[in-house]
Design a protein around this motif. Sequence first.
Motif, PDB file in Angstrom:
ATOM      1  N   HIS A 252      14.725   3.921   8.240  1.00  0.00           N
ATOM      2  CA  HIS A 252      13.796   4.573   9.163  1.00  0.00           C
ATOM      3  C   HIS A 252      12.932   5.596   8.434  1.00  0.00           C
ATOM      4  CE1 HIS A 252      12.390   7.155  12.452  1.00  0.00           C
ATOM      5  NE2 HIS A 252      12.539   6.092  13.231  1.00  0.00           N
ATOM      6  N   SER A 257      10.355   3.126  10.820  1.00  0.00           N
ATOM      7  CA  SER A 257      11.059   2.480  11.924  1.00  0.00           C
ATOM      8  C   SER A 257      12.306   1.817  11.362  1.00  0.00           C
ATOM      9  CB  SER A 257      10.176   1.426  12.615  1.00  0.00           C
ATOM     10  OG  SER A 257       9.052   2.031  13.223  1.00  0.00           O
ATOM     11  N   ARG A 304      14.256  -7.227  17.442  1.00  0.00           N
ATOM     12  CA  ARG A 304      13.072  -6.606  16.856  1.00  0.00           C
ATOM     13  C   ARG A 304      12.146  -6.162  17.974  1.00  0.00           C
ATOM     14  NH1 ARG A 304       9.778 -11.755  14.218  1.00  0.00           N
ATOM     15  NH2 ARG A 304       9.300 -12.832  16.169  1.00  0.00           N
ATOM     16  N   GLY A 305      11.182  -5.338  17.615  1.00  0.00           N
ATOM     17  CA  GLY A 305      10.278  -4.799  18.630  1.00  0.00           C
ATOM     18  C   GLY A 305      10.892  -3.567  19.279  1.00  0.00           C
ATOM     19  N   ASN A 306      10.569  -3.337  20.563  1.00  0.00           N
ATOM     20  CA  ASN A 306      11.135  -2.211  21.298  1.00  0.00           C
ATOM     21  C   ASN A 306      12.526  -2.578  21.795  1.00  0.00           C
ATOM     22  OD1 ASN A 306       8.842  -0.615  20.958  1.00  0.00           O
ATOM     23  ND2 ASN A 306       7.872  -1.453  22.798  1.00  0.00           N
ATOM     24  N   THR A 327      14.568   4.338  23.626  1.00  0.00           N
ATOM     25  CA  THR A 327      13.957   3.118  23.098  1.00  0.00           C
ATOM     26  C   THR A 327      13.589   3.345  21.646  1.00  0.00           C
ATOM     27  OG1 THR A 327      13.092   2.488  25.263  1.00  0.00           O
ATOM     28  CG2 THR A 327      12.081   1.458  23.332  1.00  0.00           C
ATOM     29  N   THR A 329      12.094   1.462  17.895  1.00  0.00           N
ATOM     30  CA  THR A 329      11.249   0.380  17.387  1.00  0.00           C
ATOM     31  C   THR A 329      11.926  -0.235  16.170  1.00  0.00           C
ATOM     32  OG1 THR A 329       9.245   1.476  18.151  1.00  0.00           O
ATOM     33  CG2 THR A 329       8.994  -0.231  16.459  1.00  0.00           C
ATOM     34  N   LEU A 331      11.324  -3.013  13.255  1.00  0.00           N
ATOM     35  CA  LEU A 331      10.310  -3.833  12.588  1.00  0.00           C
ATOM     36  C   LEU A 331      10.862  -5.216  12.284  1.00  0.00           C
ATOM     37  CD1 LEU A 331       8.993  -1.192  10.024  1.00  0.00           C
ATOM     38  CD2 LEU A 331       7.960  -1.848  12.207  1.00  0.00           C
ATOM     39  N   ASN A 371       5.367  -1.977   8.254  1.00  0.00           N
ATOM     40  CA  ASN A 371       4.395  -0.884   8.398  1.00  0.00           C
ATOM     41  C   ASN A 371       3.560  -0.668   7.125  1.00  0.00           C
ATOM     42  OD1 ASN A 371       4.840  -0.179  11.073  1.00  0.00           O
ATOM     43  ND2 ASN A 371       6.473   1.279  10.577  1.00  0.00           N
TER      44      ASN A 371
END
Length: 498
Positions: A252, A257, A304-306, A327, A329, A331, A371
């Motif tokens: 992170h 993330s 993955r995602g939210n 929540t 995130t 990747l 990212n």
Amino acid sequence: MGQSGTFTGGINGNHYRLRVDWEAEQNISGNYSTVICHMYLEQDRYYSLNIGSRSSTTTIDGVGLNYSSAAINNDGGTTVSLGTVSRTVPHESDGTKTISISSNFYINATIKGVKYTYIYADSGSITLNTIPRKSAVSCPAEVNVDSSLPITISPHSSAFRHTLTYQLAGGNVQSIGTQLGGGVHSWSTAGLARQMPETAKKTCTITCITYSGSTEIGRETASCQMIVPDNASYKPVLKDTDIKISDAAGYHTTYGSYVQGKSRLRIVLSAAGKEGSPIRSGTVTVGETTLNGLDVTTPPLSERGNVAVKATVTDGRGHPSAEASRTITVLPYSAPYVSRPSVERCDDAGIANDEGGYAMIRFDYSFSNLNNRNKGYITIKKKEEGIDDWENADEVVSNEPLPEYAGRYELAKPQYCDADKAFDIQVSIRDDVTEKEFPQEAMLPTAKTVFDILADGTGIAFGKVASKPNTLESAWDADVAGLSMDTIKSSVIPDSNG
């Protein structure tokens, strides 16, 4: 409550009888009975008596009491009242009492030639009615700790006073009130929850101590289940901010993330219990994974995602909190890979040439961008065909950074590869997340030619460069006298089904 009885004793064949009628009246507040005895002389018909006044004794519970009777002169067949005595008899502390009564009538008379001094009567043992002592107490079978408990005291005397105490199971005796009379007393149970941090239900014993004056005369108990209700006043509270999430591997921090398939979340729940109850357990759900505990670590994240991180806690009373959630995130991430590796001979300018002494290497590649913070690297090795060990192979490119996250790679300049030799080419890719390399291999054949002789003259080749000693090599199909190589093989090598 009144109590009474009669007993007798006689002389002269029982024609002259002393009868004692007794009665007892209780004094509840004083814990005593007043015993009254009435003495009578019973004479059968034709049994006369002529005597003067007399002084006699009746004994009640060991204490002699004198009584006087008037002169008697009759022809018999009658009952004469002799006198009455009374005594206050104290009962035991529990209200019980056993007594005896005896009476002597001093008759002092000669009847039909026989001298009689006394007529004696004895009651034997008399058990007086028990005087009720301790007051009764009652209360409802259960009550919530945030309400009032009505306690009813039912005394046997309005003069009695009472002390009420309570004791939760396993706890100390504590006061509710003193100098209480009979009736209903309302006791507030607020605050008892703090004495029940590890259970939602506990037995409470109510004790009523009865006093007559300053003397304790008995105790009576009643039981009630104290309940800590499962409501907002007592449920533990878990806020979203009480869900502490960290990534021990540092993904992170590095990529801004969490990383799919790599990040393992450490989740610590720091909720607070109500009214002294500690937090004993927790449940955490991340995506499809559920873990039990207040400090848990997930397996590598598959989502993955939210992604929702949900949690509840349970206190020592077994009360669960409302669900809290955060929540995060995640990747998307997949291991880097290469595909369609292509190796072909060329000249030193990179122009394709089957007989060239150089090689051009091309392939497709891809790795996750994270990212735009991830980096990919390529390593290319070559070795002569037939050598098994890649450890000592020549490195054409070593950990060369890739310019894009996906694309077609081509060597900046051709790589020299002896036209007379075949080579194995290995392409490996890695990124910052996955240190392990994922190799792909391709083969570079010798240069093409119509006919070639091995440099030492020990081997020849058609359609390729000779590369093996003592060997006839051919890169072309064989056709001998109209027979293809497949036909020749089938005629020389037996059919395995034959």
